[in-house]
Design an enzyme around this catalytic site. Sequence first.
Site, PDB file in Angstrom:
ATOM      1  N   MET A 237      73.628  31.873  61.879  1.00 52.24           N
ATOM      2  CA  MET A 237      73.848  32.342  60.511  1.00 52.24           C
ATOM      3  C   MET A 237      75.220  31.864  60.025  1.00 52.24           C
ATOM      4  O   MET A 237      75.764  32.416  59.062  1.00 52.24           O
ATOM      5  CB  MET A 237      73.761  33.873  60.440  1.00 52.24           C
TER       6      MET A 237
ATOM      7  N   HIS B 167      79.042  29.650  69.519  1.00 52.52           N
ATOM      8  CA  HIS B 167      78.022  28.767  68.923  1.00 52.52           C
ATOM      9  C   HIS B 167      78.215  27.329  69.413  1.00 52.52           C
ATOM     10  O   HIS B 167      77.239  26.630  69.715  1.00 52.52           O
ATOM     11  CB  HIS B 167      78.125  28.782  67.394  1.00 52.52           C
TER      12      HIS B 167
ATOM     13  N   LYS C  60      74.402  37.167  74.289  1.00 52.09           N
ATOM     14  CA  LYS C  60      75.048  38.362  73.719  1.00 52.09           C
ATOM     15  C   LYS C  60      73.994  39.204  72.993  1.00 52.09           C
ATOM     16  O   LYS C  60      73.997  40.412  73.073  1.00 52.09           O
ATOM     17  CB  LYS C  60      76.177  37.997  72.759  1.00 52.09           C
TER      18      LYS C  60
HETATM   19  O1  PAF Z   1      71.494  35.296  66.159  1.00 51.32           O
HETATM   20  C1  PAF Z   1      71.548  34.923  64.969  1.00 51.32           C
HETATM   21  O2  PAF Z   1      72.537  34.333  64.516  1.00 51.32           O
HETATM   22  C2  PAF Z   1      70.368  35.213  64.045  1.00 51.32           C
HETATM   23  O3  PAF Z   1      69.788  36.442  64.347  1.00 51.32           O
HETATM   24  C3  PAF Z   1      69.320  34.086  64.039  1.00 51.32           C
HETATM   25  C4  PAF Z   1      68.654  33.930  65.399  1.00 51.32           C
HETATM   26  C5  PAF Z   1      69.960  32.776  63.633  1.00 51.32           C
HETATM   27  C6  PAF Z   1      68.220  34.414  63.024  1.00 51.32           C
HETATM   28  O4  PAF Z   1      68.733  34.538  61.741  1.00 51.32           O
END
Ligand code: PAF
Length: 283
Positions: free
Chosen positions: A30, A37, A149
């Site tokens: 997101m 990430h 997480k």
């Molecule tokens: O973990 C996240 O950032 C969100 O829940 C995802 C998997 C991208 C779905 O919007």
Amino acid sequence: MKILTTISDVRNTLNADRAAGRSVGFVPTMGALHDGHASLVRASVPENDVTIVSIFVNPLQFAPGEDLEAYPRDLDTDAALCSAAGADYIFAPSVDEMYPEPIETTVSLTGVSEPLDGQSRPTHFSGVATVVTKLFSIMGSCSAYFGQKDFQQLAIIRKMSLDLSLDVRVVGCPIHRETDGLAMSSRNIYLTADERSDSVVLNQALAKAIAAIDAGETNPTVVQNLMIEHIDSAVTGELDYAEVVDARTLLTPEVLAGEVRALVAVQFGKARLIDNMGTTINA
Ligand code: PAF
């Protein structure tokens, strides 16, 4: 690195890659990206010929009163992180591109989605399962990388992919932590200085729980109370839950055995933080 904003551009690009024999790695996010990430992108890059990161703040997974509007958005900074980590493409659609009409089709699970966050955020996982199903359909055949997480989210995505025979290999990746143990999260930026220093109780409570289990404790209530007592020592935090569960069903057994997971959720002002840790009890 290319930024794609439409579903048809993603399909055309990835179909051309696959037609040329290139495998696809997918990192759904997101945005508000951090090194956790980046570690997902770094896990995908050596395993796939191309890696695509989606950046989409999914309205379906926020309940009224949650932080949908406030959720941090900064595509330029996110793009720089993706590029440095080795991604080939970003998919950054608008809400209209993803949901051109009010949605009438949703994906929801029973079982693993019901305990823990399923109790505290009853509409959340259906929003996650729906958008991830849609993203998987847009990406096509791929390997998809998720952080541990969000342990319950990962369990849900694995189960839904199995139940619906989705053409995706779901890969769970280790939790990335700050040096004091706080799990990296896009929501950590909401923490005040006092909340930030108290927030280490999540990781510490989990470490205590795992140490007790590893030392032979098999009563889940005893382990749960250890975590609650430790989290209650944080002045600024309010406990949502502290549970120790079977890692597969996410339910609390009478006696801990096999693969177990301790999970906590604590509200610090505007930030709801979650974290977890696992161990295996050998019979
Ligand atoms: O973990 C996240 O950032 C969100 O829940 C995802 C998997 C991208 C779905 O919007």
